[in-house]
Design a protein around this motif. Structure first.
Motif, PDB file in Angstrom:
ATOM      1  N   UNK A   5     -26.754 -11.433   1.629  1.00  0.00           N
ATOM      2  CA  UNK A   5     -26.710 -10.512   0.503  1.00  0.00           C
ATOM      3  C   UNK A   5     -28.127 -10.305  -0.040  1.00  0.00           C
ATOM      4  N   UNK A   6     -28.573  -9.058  -0.187  1.00  0.00           N
ATOM      5  CA  UNK A   6     -29.940  -8.802  -0.658  1.00  0.00           C
ATOM      6  C   UNK A   6     -30.233  -9.425  -2.028  1.00  0.00           C
ATOM      7  N   UNK A   7     -29.265  -9.446  -2.926  1.00  0.00           N
ATOM      8  CA  UNK A   7     -29.496 -10.036  -4.249  1.00  0.00           C
ATOM      9  C   UNK A   7     -29.770 -11.534  -4.142  1.00  0.00           C
ATOM     10  N   UNK A   8     -29.045 -12.214  -3.274  1.00  0.00           N
ATOM     11  CA  UNK A   8     -29.297 -13.648  -3.073  1.00  0.00           C
ATOM     12  C   UNK A   8     -30.669 -13.880  -2.444  1.00  0.00           C
ATOM     13  N   UNK A   9     -31.008 -13.039  -1.508  1.00  0.00           N
ATOM     14  CA  UNK A   9     -32.313 -13.155  -0.866  1.00  0.00           C
ATOM     15  C   UNK A   9     -33.429 -12.948  -1.886  1.00  0.00           C
ATOM     16  N   UNK A  10     -33.286 -11.945  -2.746  1.00  0.00           N
ATOM     17  CA  UNK A  10     -34.286 -11.692  -3.786  1.00  0.00           C
ATOM     18  C   UNK A  10     -34.388 -12.870  -4.745  1.00  0.00           C
ATOM     19  N   UNK A  11     -33.248 -13.477  -5.100  1.00  0.00           N
ATOM     20  CA  UNK A  11     -33.270 -14.637  -5.999  1.00  0.00           C
ATOM     21  C   UNK A  11     -33.994 -15.805  -5.342  1.00  0.00           C
ATOM     22  N   UNK A  16     -38.915 -19.090  -4.717  1.00  0.00           N
ATOM     23  CA  UNK A  16     -39.853 -19.599  -3.707  1.00  0.00           C
ATOM     24  C   UNK A  16     -41.308 -19.302  -4.056  1.00  0.00           C
ATOM     25  N   UNK A  17     -41.575 -18.172  -4.678  1.00  0.00           N
ATOM     26  CA  UNK A  17     -42.953 -17.798  -5.003  1.00  0.00           C
ATOM     27  C   UNK A  17     -43.427 -18.402  -6.327  1.00  0.00           C
ATOM     28  N   UNK A  18     -42.578 -19.204  -6.955  1.00  0.00           N
ATOM     29  CA  UNK A  18     -42.939 -19.858  -8.220  1.00  0.00           C
ATOM     30  C   UNK A  18     -42.809 -21.379  -8.077  1.00  0.00           C
ATOM     31  N   UNK A  19     -43.808 -22.022  -7.483  1.00  0.00           N
ATOM     32  CA  UNK A  19     -43.726 -23.471  -7.270  1.00  0.00           C
ATOM     33  C   UNK A  19     -43.501 -24.264  -8.555  1.00  0.00           C
ATOM     34  N   UNK A  20     -43.906 -23.720  -9.696  1.00  0.00           N
ATOM     35  CA  UNK A  20     -43.692 -24.426 -10.955  1.00  0.00           C
ATOM     36  C   UNK A  20     -42.210 -24.550 -11.300  1.00  0.00           C
ATOM     37  N   UNK A  24     -37.381 -27.693 -11.381  1.00  0.00           N
ATOM     38  CA  UNK A  24     -36.217 -27.295 -12.182  1.00  0.00           C
ATOM     39  C   UNK A  24     -35.064 -26.855 -11.291  1.00  0.00           C
ATOM     40  N   UNK A  25     -35.379 -26.109 -10.239  1.00  0.00           N
ATOM     41  CA  UNK A  25     -34.340 -25.653  -9.313  1.00  0.00           C
ATOM     42  C   UNK A  25     -33.702 -26.834  -8.588  1.00  0.00           C
ATOM     43  N   UNK A  26     -34.517 -27.802  -8.181  1.00  0.00           N
ATOM     44  CA  UNK A  26     -33.982 -28.987  -7.499  1.00  0.00           C
ATOM     45  C   UNK A  26     -33.098 -29.805  -8.438  1.00  0.00           C
ATOM     46  N   UNK A  27     -33.546 -29.990  -9.686  1.00  0.00           N
ATOM     47  CA  UNK A  27     -32.725 -30.729 -10.656  1.00  0.00           C
ATOM     48  C   UNK A  27     -31.413 -30.005 -10.931  1.00  0.00           C
ATOM     49  N   UNK A  28     -31.479 -28.678 -11.066  1.00  0.00           N
ATOM     50  CA  UNK A  28     -30.259 -27.908 -11.329  1.00  0.00           C
ATOM     51  C   UNK A  28     -29.284 -28.038 -10.161  1.00  0.00           C
ATOM     52  N   UNK A  29     -29.800 -27.938  -8.945  1.00  0.00           N
ATOM     53  CA  UNK A  29     -28.925 -28.074  -7.770  1.00  0.00           C
ATOM     54  C   UNK A  29     -28.301 -29.464  -7.733  1.00  0.00           C
ATOM     55  N   UNK A  30     -29.097 -30.470  -8.012  1.00  0.00           N
ATOM     56  CA  UNK A  30     -28.576 -31.849  -8.000  1.00  0.00           C
ATOM     57  C   UNK A  30     -27.528 -32.053  -9.080  1.00  0.00           C
ATOM     58  N   UNK A  31     -27.761 -31.510 -10.259  1.00  0.00           N
ATOM     59  CA  UNK A  31     -26.808 -31.682 -11.366  1.00  0.00           C
ATOM     60  C   UNK A  31     -25.484 -30.982 -11.104  1.00  0.00           C
ATOM     61  N   UNK A  66     -26.261 -13.287  -9.816  1.00  0.00           N
ATOM     62  CA  UNK A  66     -27.227 -13.054 -10.897  1.00  0.00           C
ATOM     63  C   UNK A  66     -28.492 -12.388 -10.357  1.00  0.00           C
ATOM     64  N   UNK A  67     -29.027 -11.446 -11.111  1.00  0.00           N
ATOM     65  CA  UNK A  67     -30.295 -10.849 -10.696  1.00  0.00           C
ATOM     66  C   UNK A  67     -31.389 -11.918 -10.630  1.00  0.00           C
ATOM     67  N   UNK A  68     -32.368 -11.704  -9.772  1.00  0.00           N
ATOM     68  CA  UNK A  68     -33.447 -12.676  -9.585  1.00  0.00           C
ATOM     69  C   UNK A  68     -34.139 -12.995 -10.909  1.00  0.00           C
ATOM     70  N   UNK A  69     -34.337 -12.002 -11.738  1.00  0.00           N
ATOM     71  CA  UNK A  69     -34.991 -12.213 -13.028  1.00  0.00           C
ATOM     72  C   UNK A  69     -34.196 -13.147 -13.932  1.00  0.00           C
ATOM     73  N   UNK A  70     -32.871 -13.034 -13.890  1.00  0.00           N
ATOM     74  CA  UNK A  70     -32.029 -13.929 -14.682  1.00  0.00           C
ATOM     75  C   UNK A  70     -32.152 -15.365 -14.198  1.00  0.00           C
ATOM     76  N   UNK A  71     -32.216 -15.553 -12.896  1.00  0.00           N
ATOM     77  CA  UNK A  71     -32.350 -16.896 -12.344  1.00  0.00           C
ATOM     78  C   UNK A  71     -33.680 -17.515 -12.757  1.00  0.00           C
ATOM     79  N   UNK A  72     -34.753 -16.746 -12.674  1.00  0.00           N
ATOM     80  CA  UNK A  72     -36.070 -17.247 -13.069  1.00  0.00           C
ATOM     81  C   UNK A  72     -36.081 -17.580 -14.562  1.00  0.00           C
ATOM     82  N   UNK A  73     -35.514 -16.707 -15.381  1.00  0.00           N
ATOM     83  CA  UNK A  73     -35.448 -16.966 -16.825  1.00  0.00           C
ATOM     84  C   UNK A  73     -34.663 -18.230 -17.112  1.00  0.00           C
TER      85      UNK A  73
END
Length: 86
Positions: A5-11, A16-20, A24-31, A66-73
């Motif tokens: 799905x293009x939306x998932x790929x964009x997310x 991926x382009x925000x190493x900072x 947070x993404x790893x902790x969220x996935x683990x939780x 969710x749109x990529x921007x929502x995920x980053x936010x």
């Protein structure tokens, strides 16, 4: 939705382009994994009802992506919360 799905790929690219945001993404996935998820077939599916509910309340459909921007936010917001021990 398919994994292509293009939306998932964009997310995924948006994170991926925000190493900072990687920690947070790893902790969220683990939780979101249930305790001892490796102990049974289909154990990873236990988070699905919660996820479907959250998607429906936020986007009007449980099948939404969710749109990529929502995920980053959300990951930036998550990063500001103190770590809580279980």
């Amino acid at each position: 939705m398919s994994s292509s799905d293009p939306a998932r790929r964009q997310a995924a690219i948006a994170v991926a382009v925000r190493p900072d945001l990687w920690p947070s993404a790893a902790r969220a996935a683990r939780r979101h994994l249930p305790s001892r998820w490796w102990r049974g077939p289909g154990a990873l599916r236990s988070a699905e009802p919660w996820l479907r509910f959250r998607l429906e309340t936020a986007y009007g459909t449980e099948r939404g992506t969710p749109p990529a921007g929502d995920l980053v936010t959300w990951l930036r917001w998550l990063r500001t919360w103190p770590r809580v021990r279980r």
